[in-house]
Design an enzyme around this catalytic site. Sequence first.
Site, mmCIF file in Angstrom:
data_model
loop_
_atom_site.group_PDB
_atom_site.id
_atom_site.type_symbol
_atom_site.label_atom_id
_atom_site.label_comp_id
_atom_site.label_asym_id
_atom_site.label_seq_id
_atom_site.Cartn_x
_atom_site.Cartn_y
_atom_site.Cartn_z
ATOM 1 N N GLU A 23 4.162 5.043 -5.496
ATOM 2 C CA GLU A 23 2.913 5.816 -5.444
ATOM 3 C C GLU A 23 3.487 7.344 -5.641
ATOM 4 O O GLU A 23 2.647 8.170 -6.116
ATOM 5 C CB GLU A 23 2.110 5.593 -4.229
ATOM 6 N N CYS B 226 8.013 1.131 1.885
ATOM 7 C CA CYS B 226 8.667 1.921 2.827
ATOM 8 C C CYS B 226 8.465 1.324 4.310
ATOM 9 O O CYS B 226 8.833 0.373 4.765
ATOM 10 C CB CYS B 226 8.287 3.627 2.943
ATOM 11 N N HIS C 227 9.302 4.697 -2.883
ATOM 12 C CA HIS C 227 7.715 4.973 -2.886
ATOM 13 C C HIS C 227 7.132 4.958 -4.412
ATOM 14 O O HIS C 227 7.262 6.078 -5.118
ATOM 15 C CB HIS C 227 7.559 6.140 -2.336
#
Lengths: 277, 780, 171
Positions: free
Chosen positions: A229, A94, A227
């Site tokens: 994560e 990002c 993303h």
Amino acid sequence: MSRDGLDRRVAVLGFPGSNCEVETQRALLAAGVKADIVRWNESPDRLSHYGGFVLPGGFSYQDRVRAGALAAKETIVEAVTAGAEEGKPILGICNGCQILVEAGLVPGIREGDVEMALAPNHRPGGAGYYCRWVFLKHVASPGRCLLTRLLGQSEVLPIPIAHAEGRFVTSSNDLVATLRENDQVVLRYCDAHGRVSSSPDVNPNGSVDDIAGLCNPRGNVLALMPHPERAAWLRQVPEGMETLWATDRSGAAGRGQDLENEGPGRRLFEAFGWEQG
Amino acid sequence: MPAPTDVEQAVGLLLDLDLGFSPNEAMRLLKKLGRQPTLAEATLFSIMWSEHCSYKSSRSTLKALPTDGEHVVLGPGEDAGVVRIGEWGGRSWCLVMAHESHNHPSQIVPAEGAATGIGGIVRDVYCMGADVVGVMDALRFGNPDGERGVAAREIVTGVVDGIWQYGNALGVPNLGGDVAFDDSFNENCLVNVIALGLVAEDAVVRSRVPGEAAAEPYDVILVGKPTDSSGFGGATMASRALEDDEEVEQDRGAVQVPDPFLKRMLTLASARVLALAREREVPVGWKDLGAGGIACATSEMAAASGFGMQIDLALVPVAEGDLGPEVVVCSETQERYCWVVPRWFTPEVLKIYNDDFELPHIYHNARAAVIGKVTKSRRYQVDMEGERVCDMPVELITEPVREERNIAPWPAPPAQPQLPPMADLNVALTEVLASFDQCSREFVYRHYDTEVKGCAVVRSGEADAGVIAPLPGESLGLAFSVDGNPRYGRLDPYWAGALAVAEAMRNVAAVGATPWSLTDCLNYGSPEDPETFGAFAEGVRGISDAARRLWRKGSDREPVPIISGNVSFYNHSTSGKAVAPSPIVCCAGVLQDYSRCLTPRLKRAGSIIYLLGPRYGEMGGSEYMRILTGVWWAAVPQVRFEEERVRIHAAIELAGDGLLLSCHDISSGGMLVSAAEMMLANDPGQVLGMELEVGDLGAATRADLWLFCESPGFLMEVDCALAGEVEARLAGMGVRPERVGAVTHGDRLVVRHLGSAAIDLGYTDLKSGWSSAVAGAFVG
Amino acid sequence: MSTKIALVVRLKVPDTTALSAEDVLRRKMGYGDRLGRLRREDWWLFEVDTGDGARARARVGEWARRCTSLVNPNKHRARVELPREKSGSGSGVRVLVRDRDDVRARSMLAFLRYSLGASDLLSLRSGTLWTVEPGAGEKDPRSLAEGIAATRSRRRGLLANPHAQTFEIYG
């Protein structure tokens, strides 16, 4: 073996305004990869000993001027550049992706030049920040990109995006063709069934060629707008998505331990694991 | 005291300062001090005695609220409420909640106003030592199609921008909120913000000078943005009505510049200071600076533990030169905190902020600086370049003040006339779904980061409440909902309060969580108007009754405690028309096992749909009556406390035992809208339909009223194989479920009544208006 | 016939974007002495369906007054200019940066037409107008502006990324 065993650890870089350091570190740990959060103004010498880098999401300098533009000028980016040249695995997520592009590390065809931009999202009926789950298709050849080497060819991943400036663009006429030729387009936006499309339901920001993730020519640096994560555990997958991951998640109702299992984004972090590599 | 004529003259001098004192207050201040106050002192008291800071009108009414309980660690009084939620991973954990309004600033500068609201509310939670795990926003806007529609639309865009720009950049997820539109908000929008935090019980930090300051020297450290005049006058603005455009123009001195980037860095650096203090067992005090700035924060920290303060304003970093002492000491400049730490620890604190996190480069001239010391004198003393600009016993500042207000009954709305049903209920349903109040909120929440921190389990738009799993590896789930219906407020202030509590609890229960604690933000017009003050008092009574009578499941009739809150008066238009009485309530719920949480999305064809909650045909404030007649009638839904509590407890129990496939609350729009929403929650690729039968009409008397009345309840989806068990369990709990239909393959919502289809609509018919109602209405 | 009018909008409060950019230029990009000050303004270019310049100015003024997303008097100061006119106070070289795909102007245009009935507004463009004031030791302000205008590499340029933005230097 370099000092403190840092060559087998990943540095998660905290730029001023990054805000995903903690969960990114946690995702690395869950993937069996040791990681430290390193602040932007800590010793560049020590930083250079790390075996890999993650530039996490957030709002470095609050996206002032352009997302990633100011952070790209930070001194620590020199250590990242050196690491890229040494072939270390580097993942920009990002805002980290925006920094890599603004620093000229990705696509990196003409070394050091800024060859693309991440422009404001473009979709009908709205501008500005946009947060939702999308699907990505792994379109690079197997092993092309160090960070996606554990993904299957054409594999489809549900994953969230959250950005205001995520549209890969270039003013160079032949760059996109070159990226395809070089097999640098790693992940593209697609629908639940893996069909790549520029429809706004599928490509959430109008990115050229529906690009969500690009690697450098060597394949060790990945700039990725979504993303991973936030998709590293099964519990994070929205239960209503049209994907087997969501089916698994719904099936785990009442079995909390199963929800702590791997999510679709975990393997990007596992790819840092030197033991397996 | 001086002679009467001198007193008159002294009062006159004070009033001439134009700080907003009433003659009585001017008198009171002169009496307290026994002399003419300095300008700095007068400014300080004008802020401390504003409604916003003093609760002078509301305090005695608020006493009725249940704020205590077995698990309450800190109730209303400090910056945020703290409630224990149990042991996980060997530590006792607490939830921290704060809830405030930022209405007037958001009307004037929507993006900055709303952003500052988020910025202020997270500080309240951080300064308890907690990590902020989420924010929420309850927004009330003017009518986008009304005579001031353009302004209303721009405010919508600006406020939403401000909230995402601040919250997303700070890195706290948005866990939900609600949006309502009403003409009464045309000139006075409401922006209520909530911050939620998590802290281990042994790590709660108090906003007070530690007792150790009696034995060793303690410094006062100011941290953050350099003080400027832009925040000056903020608190008094919040307590004064927006009188006219001229006033708006003059109030611009109060425009604050929010800076989430600086806040993010302050948050990281402060966490480091806290960790170091804990590691070395250093007793410290920490407080955020809000209304009243340095004066308010430092005097409250001293007063809370019986110390004094000596502050030197020359040491305060300022953004620009030539600020008067009254500005420096009272300015509401954003992004600031105040520490009291032992003097030997001071260099560590300064190094962390100024060197490790480079505050002076993050924001021009931002830093941590020692601005004074703790004294044992119990006096509050402030110097500016050798001149003492403030000197008084510290308790004088923090002593409560009180203003008596008159109460008049709220005017009763007209009784509902007999109206024929709408000829085509398909049209009624699609119109209701496409209304600003009922349509999809995606145009708001898509701008919010729901994922940051990686703890999301259920997000905005997925269910009645947002759910997170905030402790990695632990089964703890937290659920949050914020509610309040201005239409009910306008018609019946008591039930508006009770319904807000009941709906917030119901929403939390609908995802399977146990309502654990509440906050309230009470938004009303001028307390000087007896009807408005009466409405406020009724709202408080409604909240209090509901919190007590919908007691916490598993307790011995212990109310769900209201651990924090805020009162916002003077919300009215140029012409003095007050906003609809708007008690807005947030409920936090606890899930022992987040993997059990539920959503309203239809799961399985063939499963059974149960209705819990009789339809009473109460149509006051309903969406159906609005499209039918455009006028508001009496008879808002009531909370039948016994019924409601048993239903809420039943939902929690069934969800916890894994007996439900999905669950959705019934409120605004009625059961038919809830049913449609259960269908719409599925993506186009996995649509399921529903076939329902209009049930026992009872008090509703007519099919249309049965379908659209907003009496509280639930719709539950139950697997066929479990139907017997669910019915038996509910019967055992005293709930009579009504089996109203089944989930079908295909994509139609069909409702039959007396053999014919009263409703027959496809998924796309339902979705088109619902998902595009606001298209083109807002910038961006 | 149509007339183009520029609306230039400045913040009354400190502009954190300009301050951060200035700080990075000085400390990380070696512009310590060369750069005096960096200022930033919002720039809008209205194309109004009239040949009458005064009328066009009046229309733009009206939209600016009625649409606080363009100009909010509580935080902004605005002025109306002819395109590329260099007015206002202060010295320095102007760098006008515009997005190639001007999403912001498009949504503002839609709003002005939808909500204010601005049917005589033919087109709208937006941009950021930077003013680069040279430091005491700088002899060639234009080359200073050229140096920081376009991002070519990590070390060179900042204000515009030419892959997504265009820039013009004038004044």
